[in-house]
Design a protein around this motif. Structure first.
Motif, short mmCIF file in Angstrom:
data_model
loop_
_atom_site.label_atom_id
_atom_site.label_comp_id
_atom_site.label_asym_id
_atom_site.label_seq_id
_atom_site.Cartn_x
_atom_site.Cartn_y
_atom_site.Cartn_z
N LEU A 279 25.87 66.55 49.81
CA LEU A 279 25.28 66.25 51.12
C LEU A 279 23.94 65.52 50.98
CD1 LEU A 279 26.20 69.50 53.06
CD2 LEU A 279 27.28 67.24 53.23
N LYS B 236 27.96 71.24 46.71
CA LYS B 236 27.95 70.82 48.11
C LYS B 236 26.58 70.32 48.53
CE LYS B 236 29.48 72.04 52.66
NZ LYS B 236 30.39 72.89 53.41
N ASP C 283 28.94 69.61 58.48
CA ASP C 283 28.21 68.76 57.52
C ASP C 283 27.93 67.38 58.11
OD1 ASP C 283 28.24 70.83 55.69
OD2 ASP C 283 30.00 70.07 54.63
N SER D 119 25.15 67.64 60.66
CA SER D 119 23.86 67.84 59.99
C SER D 119 23.32 66.53 59.42
CB SER D 119 23.99 68.86 58.86
OG SER D 119 24.38 70.10 59.35
N SER E 189 34.45 66.45 54.59
CA SER E 189 33.76 67.73 54.44
C SER E 189 33.76 68.57 55.71
CB SER E 189 32.33 67.47 53.97
OG SER E 189 31.64 68.65 53.74
#
Length: 172
Positions: free
Chosen positions: A17, A13, A63, A66, A59
């Motif tokens: 990201l 993950k 996420d 962010s 996702s």
């Protein structure tokens, strides 16, 4: 104690990201380098929204928020100034909230969500501009950018949808 599987998922993950943030930064840079020759100031394609919409659907909200926030800050620090960060944060925040709320209803297609995000982004930036210059007459220009935001949002939504259906369906 974490199992190897949990650790592996977390690493996957973080890697995913980090890659998404990198792609978003590259899209921002490319967009800054390519002027749109239509003679209407303030219109941008919104390439980065392909990444944000994709993450929102692939996702999740946390996420996507962010990556959107980090991208605005990094682009502002690398290529802009405090004013560009303020305008971008206003547009990105309102756009994200609108897209996340519409997505939650499960009544809108990704392309419609993206179009609403494009409109909201322009609205957020215009409201901040009106407050900063203390002149709400600039809002007369908003209908032009509303149409542009809708059209570019649709285009970005189409691209985002095409990217999303090609991504692997595995959990990140």
């Amino acid at each position: 104690m974490r199992t190897m599987n949990e650790t592996s998922k977390k690493i996957r993950k973080i890697t995913y990201l980090g890659l998404a943030l990198s792609v978003a930064l590259i899209c921002s840079y490319i967009e800054a380098m390519i002027p749109i020759p239509i003679g209407i100031p303030g219109i941008k394609l919104g390439l980065t929204n392909v990444v944000i919409v994709g993450i929102l659907y692939y996702s999740g909200e946390k996420d996507a928020a962010s990556i959107s926030f980090l991208r605005v800050l990094l682009v502002g620090f690398l290529f802009g100034n405090w004013y560009s960060i303020i305008y971008s944060l206003a547009g990105a925040a309102l756009s994200f909230v609108v897209m996340a709320l519409l997505k939650k209803t499960n009544q809108f297609h990704l392309i419609s969500v993206s179009a609403a995000g494009g409109i909201a982004h322009n609205l957020g930036q215009f409201l901040v501009a009106a407050l900063m210059v203390e002149n709400f007459h600039i809002l007369y220009y908003f209908p032009v950018l509303l149409i542009a935001g809708m059209l570019t949002g649709i285009l970005i939504g189409i691209v985002g949808y095409q990217v999303l259906i090609r991504l692997p369906k595995e959990e990140v």
